[in-house]
Design a protein around this motif. Structure first.
Motif, PDB file in Angstrom:
ATOM      1  N   GLU A   1       8.821 -11.472  -7.289  1.00 10.34           N
ATOM      2  CA  GLU A   1       9.188 -10.282  -8.059  1.00 10.34           C
ATOM      3  C   GLU A   1       9.046 -10.537  -9.558  1.00 10.34           C
ATOM      4  OE1 GLU A   1      12.936  -7.199  -8.630  1.00 10.34           O
ATOM      5  OE2 GLU A   1      12.992  -8.692  -7.031  1.00 10.34           O
TER       6      GLU A   1
ATOM      7  N   ARG B   1       6.295  -2.530 -11.263  1.00 15.23           N
ATOM      8  CA  ARG B   1       7.703  -2.139 -11.307  1.00 15.23           C
ATOM      9  C   ARG B   1       8.038  -1.400 -10.028  1.00 15.23           C
ATOM     10  NH1 ARG B   1       7.601   3.244 -12.415  1.00 15.23           N
ATOM     11  NH2 ARG B   1       5.733   3.999 -13.446  1.00 15.23           N
ATOM     12  N   VAL B   2       9.322  -1.288  -9.740  1.00 14.17           N
ATOM     13  CA  VAL B   2       9.780  -0.543  -8.572  1.00 14.17           C
ATOM     14  C   VAL B   2       9.689   0.936  -8.918  1.00 14.17           C
ATOM     15  CG1 VAL B   2      11.731  -0.115  -7.043  1.00 14.17           C
ATOM     16  CG2 VAL B   2      11.313  -2.409  -7.900  1.00 14.17           C
ATOM     17  N   PRO B   3       9.080   1.751  -8.046  1.00 12.89           N
ATOM     18  CA  PRO B   3       8.965   3.184  -8.352  1.00 12.89           C
ATOM     19  C   PRO B   3      10.327   3.868  -8.250  1.00 12.89           C
ATOM     20  CG  PRO B   3       8.113   2.742  -6.167  1.00 12.89           C
ATOM     21  CD  PRO B   3       8.436   1.415  -6.788  1.00 12.89           C
TER      22      PRO B   3
ATOM     23  N   ALA C   1      13.139   6.474  -7.038  1.00 15.62           N
ATOM     24  CA  ALA C   1      13.435   6.935  -5.675  1.00 15.62           C
ATOM     25  C   ALA C   1      12.749   8.252  -5.355  1.00 15.62           C
ATOM     26  CB  ALA C   1      14.940   7.049  -5.491  1.00 15.62           C
ATOM     27  N   SER C   2      12.508   9.083  -6.362  1.00 13.77           N
ATOM     28  CA  SER C   2      11.861  10.376  -6.107  1.00 13.77           C
ATOM     29  C   SER C   2      10.395  10.222  -5.706  1.00 13.77           C
ATOM     30  CB  SER C   2      11.970  11.262  -7.356  1.00 13.77           C
ATOM     31  OG  SER C   2      11.306  10.646  -8.446  1.00 13.77           O
ATOM     32  N   HIS C   3       9.798   9.067  -5.988  1.00 12.22           N
ATOM     33  CA  HIS C   3       8.398   8.836  -5.634  1.00 12.22           C
ATOM     34  C   HIS C   3       8.227   8.045  -4.338  1.00 12.22           C
ATOM     35  CE1 HIS C   3       7.804   9.755  -9.971  1.00 12.22           C
ATOM     36  NE2 HIS C   3       6.675  10.307  -9.518  1.00 12.22           N
ATOM     37  N   ILE C   4       9.316   7.682  -3.701  1.00 12.18           N
ATOM     38  CA  ILE C   4       9.234   6.889  -2.469  1.00 12.18           C
ATOM     39  C   ILE C   4       9.252   7.831  -1.272  1.00 12.18           C
ATOM     40  CG2 ILE C   4      10.389   5.171  -1.018  1.00 12.18           C
ATOM     41  CD1 ILE C   4      11.477   3.932  -3.580  1.00 12.18           C
ATOM     42  N   GLN C   5       8.306   7.656  -0.358  1.00 10.33           N
ATOM     43  CA  GLN C   5       8.252   8.446   0.874  1.00 10.33           C
ATOM     44  C   GLN C   5       8.294   7.486   2.055  1.00 10.33           C
ATOM     45  OE1 GLN C   5       4.794  10.920   0.961  1.00 10.33           O
ATOM     46  NE2 GLN C   5       5.457  12.176  -0.776  1.00 10.33           N
ATOM     47  N   VAL C   6       9.135   7.810   3.024  1.00  5.08           N
ATOM     48  CA  VAL C   6       9.225   7.004   4.226  1.00  5.08           C
ATOM     49  C   VAL C   6       8.344   7.647   5.284  1.00  5.08           C
ATOM     50  CG1 VAL C   6      10.748   6.092   6.008  1.00  5.08           C
ATOM     51  CG2 VAL C   6      11.562   6.288   3.641  1.00  5.08           C
TER      52      VAL C   6
END
Length: 93
Positions: free
Chosen positions: A64, A74-76, A78-83
């Protein structure tokens, strides 16, 4: 009688020389064995150190850190994360 004594003396000298030679050879081989055993210990220590180093290189914290510092990742948010569900599980609870 003198001839027999000389033959026995020559045989005795030959046996003594053979004994000395074989003992010398055995000592040389033993020293070589000790050196090889020491070398095997050193190689085993080096192997253990390499395994430790390999596990250190692959720690998640190090990966990391490299990703953020060297690669600018970088970590995206939460609004850009899709499961995405696995294939074949659609419609199942």
């Amino acid at each position: 009688m003198l001839r027999l004594a000389l033959v026995l003396l020559a045989a005795l000298i030959a046996c003594a020389l053979a004994l000395v030679t074989s003992q010398h050879q055995a000592r040389k081989l033993y020293v070589e064995l000790q050196k090889e055993q020491e070398r095997a210990k050193q190689i085993e220590i080096e192997w253990d150190q390499l395994q430790l180093e390999q596990s250190t290189w692959a720690t998640p914290a190090r990966v990391e850190k490299l990703a953020t510092q060297a690669l600018g990742m970088r970590v995206p948010p939460a609004s850009h994360i899709q499961v995405v569900p696995p294939a074949g599980r659609e419609g199942k609870p």
